[in-house]
Design an enzyme around this catalytic site. Structure first.
Site, mmCIF file in Angstrom:
data_model
loop_
_atom_site.group_PDB
_atom_site.id
_atom_site.type_symbol
_atom_site.label_atom_id
_atom_site.label_comp_id
_atom_site.label_asym_id
_atom_site.label_seq_id
_atom_site.Cartn_x
_atom_site.Cartn_y
_atom_site.Cartn_z
ATOM 1 N N ASP A 1 0.815 -1.210 0.000
ATOM 2 C CA ASP A 1 0.000 0.000 0.000
ATOM 3 C C ASP A 1 0.851 1.263 0.000
ATOM 4 O O ASP A 1 2.066 1.215 0.194
ATOM 5 C CB ASP A 1 -0.971 0.006 1.196
ATOM 6 C CG ASP A 1 -0.308 -0.456 2.492
ATOM 7 O OD1 ASP A 1 0.922 -0.325 2.619
ATOM 8 O OD2 ASP A 1 -1.021 -0.964 3.368
ATOM 9 N N ASN B 1 -7.232 -3.040 14.448
ATOM 10 C CA ASN B 1 -8.620 -3.291 14.040
ATOM 11 C C ASN B 1 -8.737 -4.492 13.096
ATOM 12 O O ASN B 1 -9.790 -4.758 12.543
ATOM 13 C CB ASN B 1 -9.227 -2.039 13.383
ATOM 14 C CG ASN B 1 -8.523 -1.645 12.070
ATOM 15 O OD1 ASN B 1 -7.635 -2.349 11.607
ATOM 16 N ND2 ASN B 1 -8.925 -0.528 11.499
ATOM 17 N N GLU C 1 -9.506 -2.281 5.177
ATOM 18 C CA GLU C 1 -10.054 -1.911 6.474
ATOM 19 C C GLU C 1 -11.346 -2.682 6.765
ATOM 20 O O GLU C 1 -12.035 -3.116 5.826
ATOM 21 C CB GLU C 1 -10.371 -0.407 6.471
ATOM 22 C CG GLU C 1 -9.143 0.502 6.300
ATOM 23 C CD GLU C 1 -8.400 0.755 7.602
ATOM 24 O OE1 GLU C 1 -8.363 -0.136 8.476
ATOM 25 O OE2 GLU C 1 -7.844 1.854 7.741
ATOM 26 N N HIS D 1 -7.061 -4.922 10.215
ATOM 27 C CA HIS D 1 -6.840 -4.712 8.782
ATOM 28 C C HIS D 1 -5.569 -5.413 8.309
ATOM 29 O O HIS D 1 -4.652 -5.649 9.087
ATOM 30 C CB HIS D 1 -6.853 -3.222 8.409
ATOM 31 C CG HIS D 1 -5.655 -2.435 8.822
ATOM 32 N ND1 HIS D 1 -5.662 -1.069 8.931
ATOM 33 C CD2 HIS D 1 -4.393 -2.806 9.153
ATOM 34 C CE1 HIS D 1 -4.466 -0.650 9.297
ATOM 35 N NE2 HIS D 1 -3.687 -1.678 9.439
HETATM 36 P P1 PGA Z 1 2.401 -1.522 12.585
HETATM 37 O O1 PGA Z 1 1.220 -1.510 11.525
HETATM 38 O O2 PGA Z 1 3.357 -2.581 12.130
HETATM 39 O O3 PGA Z 1 2.997 -0.145 12.524
HETATM 40 O O4 PGA Z 1 1.792 -1.841 13.912
HETATM 41 C C1 PGA Z 1 0.705 -2.702 11.067
HETATM 42 C C2 PGA Z 1 -0.516 -2.423 10.215
HETATM 43 O O5 PGA Z 1 -1.223 -1.441 10.487
HETATM 44 O O6 PGA Z 1 -0.785 -3.215 9.302
#
Ligand code: PGA
Length: 240
Positions: free
Chosen positions: A67, A136, A143, A138
């Site tokens: 992404d 959450n 999302e 995702h």
């Molecule tokens: P993070 O993010 O590794 O910074 O916790 C993971 C994500 O949001 O997929």
């Protein structure tokens, strides 16, 4: 889903790096799906060490990031393009022409999404997909939602995600409201998936991913049906 619990983040990163290295040694022109965020930093650092100390060769490797924010200039220090350069690409011998990220500066974003999807297809799909997980649930920027998108798409970021990522920006207001994310098809067509989770804030999402009901409201739960997915999490994430 294969589940590996490690004592700490260091061990998590080291096991993940061994798995990525073994993929590359077995197939030097592997197509890797790459993730950003805090979680894979240890993995990138260990792969860098393996390149320096053991000659792990990335010269034929092809990469596709999951992404990118939209809109964002690739030169913006908060862009995933800069993140990849700073934390991984500049430290190993990948060929930049083989490294792909969604174009956060595209004038025609819908076309950019279609182009990205086609590039992944032309490369033969992803051999090994690295995934982090949002608190959450995702994966990529897919999302929680009633419906998940199949193909690469523009996605409005949830406030929870914008808040979680505001640490990389000057303020919450500066966090883009949208992102380009690969969809569920490219992730699910990956021949192997490595899902990494570290820290207490991911505990609930990990519990649901391992044993919860499969729901688009927690996108990572869909990984339960992938034939070759491995979850690696550390003791700080959850105690089971
Ligand atoms: P993070 O993010 O590794 O910074 O916790 C993971 C994500 O949001 O997929």
């Amino acid at each position: 889903m294969q589940i590996i619990k490690t004592t700490d983040y260091q061990e998590l990163s080291s096991i993940a790096a061994q798995m990525v290295a073994s993929q590359i040694r077995g197939k030097p022109n592997s197509v890797l799906g790459l993730a950003t965020g805090s979680t894979p930093l240890g993995l990138y650092s260990q792969l860098t060490d393996m390149h320096r100390e053991a000659g792990l060769d990335f010269s034929q490797v092809v990469t596709f990031n999951l992404d990118e924010y939209y809109p964002i200039a690739p030169s913006d220090p908060a862009s995933y393009s800069c993140y990849m350069e700073k934390n991984f690409f500049q430290h190993v011998n990948v060929q930049r022409s083989r490294c792909h990220l969604p174009n956060g500066a595209a004038a025609d974003v819908q076309q950019a999404c279609r182009d990205y999807e086609e590039e992944i297809d032309r490369a033969g799909g992803i051999d090994l997909q690295i995934l982090g997980i949002g608190a959450n649930g995702h994966i990529g920027f897919n999302e929680p939602s009633e419906r998940l998108q199949i193909a690469t798409h523009l996605v409005p970021l949830t406030e929870a995600t914008r808040m979680a990522n505001s640490r990389f920006f000057a303020s919450l207001d500066a966090v883009p409201r949208q992102a380009i994310s690969v969809g569920m098809a490219a992730i699910f067509r990956a021949r192997q998936i490595l899902l990494l989770a570290s820290g207490e804030s991911k505990g609930e999402a990990v519990r649901e991913t391992v044993s919860g009901v499969i729901t688009t409201r927690i996108p990572a739960t869909l990984l339960q049906v992938h034939p070759n997915a491995t979850l690696i999490f550390d003791a700080a994430t959850i105690s089971f």
